[in-house]
Design an enzyme around this catalytic site. Structure first.
Site, PDB file in Angstrom:
ATOM      1  N   GLN A   4       0.824  -1.209   0.000  1.00 30.30           N
ATOM      2  CA  GLN A   4       0.000   0.000   0.000  1.00 30.30           C
ATOM      3  C   GLN A   4       0.856   1.257   0.000  1.00 30.30           C
ATOM      4  O   GLN A   4       1.675   1.445   0.900  1.00 30.30           O
ATOM      5  CB  GLN A   4      -0.908  -0.017   1.224  1.00 30.30           C
ATOM      6  CG  GLN A   4      -1.766   1.225   1.407  1.00 30.30           C
ATOM      7  CD  GLN A   4      -2.785   1.044   2.503  1.00 30.30           C
ATOM      8  OE1 GLN A   4      -3.745   0.304   2.364  1.00 30.30           O
ATOM      9  NE2 GLN A   4      -2.575   1.720   3.629  1.00 30.30           N
ATOM     10  N   GLY A   5       0.672   2.115  -1.001  1.00 29.10           N
ATOM     11  CA  GLY A   5       1.392   3.377  -1.071  1.00 29.10           C
ATOM     12  C   GLY A   5       0.522   4.535  -0.612  1.00 29.10           C
ATOM     13  O   GLY A   5      -0.116   5.201  -1.433  1.00 29.10           O
ATOM     14  N   TYR A   6       0.473   4.767   0.681  1.00 29.25           N
ATOM     15  CA  TYR A   6      -0.349   5.837   1.250  1.00 29.25           C
ATOM     16  C   TYR A   6       0.526   6.900   1.921  1.00 29.25           C
ATOM     17  O   TYR A   6       0.754   7.969   1.387  1.00 29.25           O
ATOM     18  CB  TYR A   6      -1.339   5.252   2.262  1.00 29.25           C
ATOM     19  CG  TYR A   6      -2.694   4.899   1.706  1.00 29.25           C
ATOM     20  CD1 TYR A   6      -2.828   4.212   0.510  1.00 29.25           C
ATOM     21  CD2 TYR A   6      -3.858   5.224   2.394  1.00 29.25           C
ATOM     22  CE1 TYR A   6      -4.070   3.876   0.012  1.00 29.25           C
ATOM     23  CE2 TYR A   6      -5.113   4.895   1.905  1.00 29.25           C
ATOM     24  CZ  TYR A   6      -5.215   4.225   0.711  1.00 29.25           C
ATOM     25  OH  TYR A   6      -6.447   3.896   0.222  1.00 29.25           O
ATOM     26  N   SER A   7       0.993   6.604   3.125  1.00 31.16           N
ATOM     27  CA  SER A   7       1.696   7.603   3.934  1.00 31.16           C
ATOM     28  C   SER A   7       2.997   8.063   3.273  1.00 31.16           C
ATOM     29  O   SER A   7       3.658   7.311   2.560  1.00 31.16           O
ATOM     30  CB  SER A   7       2.015   7.040   5.319  1.00 31.16           C
ATOM     31  OG  SER A   7       0.840   6.756   6.033  1.00 31.16           O
ATOM     32  N   SER A  23       4.091  -1.426   4.236  1.00 33.41           N
ATOM     33  CA  SER A  23       4.182  -2.784   4.798  1.00 33.41           C
ATOM     34  C   SER A  23       4.471  -3.806   3.707  1.00 33.41           C
ATOM     35  O   SER A  23       3.770  -3.880   2.695  1.00 33.41           O
ATOM     36  CB  SER A  23       2.876  -3.153   5.504  1.00 33.41           C
ATOM     37  OG  SER A  23       2.599  -2.246   6.538  1.00 33.41           O
ATOM     38  N   GLU A  31      -9.517  -1.685   5.358  1.00 36.94           N
ATOM     39  CA  GLU A  31      -8.292  -1.902   6.118  1.00 36.94           C
ATOM     40  C   GLU A  31      -8.582  -1.946   7.621  1.00 36.94           C
ATOM     41  O   GLU A  31      -8.132  -2.856   8.329  1.00 36.94           O
ATOM     42  CB  GLU A  31      -7.278  -0.795   5.827  1.00 36.94           C
ATOM     43  CG  GLU A  31      -6.002  -0.925   6.649  1.00 36.94           C
ATOM     44  CD  GLU A  31      -5.037   0.224   6.431  1.00 36.94           C
ATOM     45  OE1 GLU A  31      -3.826  -0.017   6.476  1.00 36.94           O
ATOM     46  OE2 GLU A  31      -5.496   1.369   6.252  1.00 36.94           O
ATOM     47  N   SER A  71      -3.952   6.134  13.149  1.00 34.62           N
ATOM     48  CA  SER A  71      -3.676   6.211  14.581  1.00 34.62           C
ATOM     49  C   SER A  71      -4.979   6.247  15.381  1.00 34.62           C
ATOM     50  O   SER A  71      -6.041   6.583  14.870  1.00 34.62           O
ATOM     51  CB  SER A  71      -2.842   7.460  14.892  1.00 34.62           C
ATOM     52  OG  SER A  71      -3.617   8.631  14.692  1.00 34.62           O
ATOM     53  N   GLU A  86      -5.866   8.339  17.571  1.00 36.37           N
ATOM     54  CA  GLU A  86      -6.396   9.702  17.621  1.00 36.37           C
ATOM     55  C   GLU A  86      -7.203  10.024  16.357  1.00 36.37           C
ATOM     56  O   GLU A  86      -8.285  10.618  16.433  1.00 36.37           O
ATOM     57  CB  GLU A  86      -5.250  10.701  17.788  1.00 36.37           C
ATOM     58  CG  GLU A  86      -4.529  10.621  19.126  1.00 36.37           C
ATOM     59  CD  GLU A  86      -3.524   9.478  19.207  1.00 36.37           C
ATOM     60  OE1 GLU A  86      -2.974   9.248  20.291  1.00 36.37           O
ATOM     61  OE2 GLU A  86      -3.303   8.807  18.180  1.00 36.37           O
TER      62      GLU A  86
END
Length: 403
Positions: free
Chosen positions: A131-134, A166, A249, A384, A386
């Protein structure tokens, strides 16, 4: 396969017979070997490969997905199948992000050509996705991502970087959020690409965690060519697709967290089994430490309630609506439970739960220490705690933004 008219128990006999004929007996109880393909770096034995291929050909690795991309089973039939798999000491050998996140989203947003190209590899467990997100400057505020894809006619040219990717060191493909319109509002100029990880210009650097493993990576893209047909979902409408994928997810992570599966490779026994071994029992057969016993009971009750809620959420998703924004609170609760579990086990072990290496510790004890450290990431990965609470407050409870 016969049509059982919704009678899950009638399906049980077929499932039991097929499993007895197709599950390699040498793999019984050896879950690590059965799921070697899913762990990336592990070597898959010929028997494990055969088991994975048979499950994939049957479609039972993705049992509730519609044919021809899965088993086409009802949720009740899938539950029966899982029960029968467990009875023979087996595990579903097909999984990963392709199954839990990308596949369900591709079924909703992909073209028929894209499904025909990519779904078979996911269903058979032959192709590994990441996964290419962050990004270094776009974590919680994901819409600030800067990895760009420039339109070059018949292809995009991708430049930028991702972080916390990951399994990128083992992946064949990456489903990646990129910026295709730098002039648009940040949520409106994003698109989704399917990117071949073997393309020139892709560089992966594993990140070493405190527990000694490297499940996450930095991923760099330098002039990577991506064919136009690898864009999926609407152009500049990737944010909507990306949010949908995040629901899958968080739903997937929640189920694993509550079961003690995420970040706990060495934790095979239940918490109470560790407590009996290391804390000991009193004359009445109860745990000798009354305070620990109380906290363990509270943990078990909370986890049981969580598992029942996960099951109920699955039943509510029968309408094919998929997971909702409520999956965020499930992810939050699951992370809390998973961390409490590892902390209780380490506490029960006492000094035996503080080892890192050496002959003075058993293999399971060292694995548990690493699991405890790895579990610290449970409340960060997949959104997260939060951020998940913010999602719940806005999209589930409808609370206003603070002034």
């Amino acid at each position: 396969m016969a049509d059982f008219g919704g009678d899950a128990e009638a399906f049980r006999l077929e499932a039991r017979t097929w499993l007895e004929e197709n599950f390699p007996k040498s793999l019984k109880g050896n879950f690590a070997a059965q799921m070697a393909k899913m762990t990336g770096g592990a070597t898959e034995s010929p028997e494990a490969k055969l088991w994975r291929e048979r499950m994939g050909d049957k479609g039972w690795g993705t049992p509730t997905w519609p044919k021809p991309y899965g088993g086409g089973l009802s949720r009740n039939e899938a539950r029966v199948l899982q029960e029968e798999i467990a009875k023979i000491g087996a595990r579903n050998p097909i999984g990963g992000m392709g199954v839990s996140m990308f596949g369900p989203t591709l079924l909703e947003y992909g073209t028929e050509e894209q499904k025909k190209k990519h779904m078979p590899g996911i269903v058979r467990g032959d192709v590994w996705w990441c996964q290419g997100y962050s990004e270094p400057g776009a974590g919680s505020d994901l819409a600030s991502l800067q990895t760009k894809a420039e339109d070059k006619g018949d292809h995009y040219l991708v430049n930028g970087s991702k972080i916390w990717t990951s399994g990128a060191q083992y992946a064949d493909w990456c489903y990646c959020l990129v910026r295709t319109d730098p002039k648009a509002k940040k949520h409106e100029g994003i698109s989704f690409l399917m990117l071949d990880m073997h393309s020139p210009g892709v560089e992966v650097r594993p990140i070493l965690l405190i527990n000694g493993t490297s499940p996450f990576c930095e991923t760099f893209f330098t002039d990577v060519k991506v064919p136009k047909e690898n864009q999926w979902g609407p152009l500049n409408g990737g944010w909507t697709v990306g949010k949908r994928l995040l629901q899958f997810e968080r739903d997937s992570i929640s189920a694993g967290l509550g079961a003690g599966n995420i970040g706990a490779p060495g934790a095979v026994l239940a918490v109470e089994d560790y407590a009996k071994k290391y804390v000991g029992l009193d004359d009445t057969g109860r745990l000798a430490d009354a305070d620990f016993r109380r906290r363990l009971i509270e943990h078990k009750m909370e986890n049981k309630a969580f598992q029942l809620t996960v099951r109920r959420a699955g039943e509510e998703a029968k309408s094919n609506q998929g997971p909702s924004a409520a999956s965020s609170i499930m992810k939050y609760a699951g992370a809390k439970i998973a961390q409490e579990r590892t902390e209780l086990i380490v506490e029960a072990m006492g000094v035996n739960g503080l080892g890192w290496d050496g002959e003075g510790f058993e293999k399971d004890e060292l694995a548990t220490v690493r699991s405890w450290l790895r579990a610290k990431a449970n409340s960060i990965e997949g959104g997260s705690s939060e951020i998940n609470l913010n999602v719940v407050s806005k999209r589930v409870l409808g609370l206003p933004d603070p002034k």
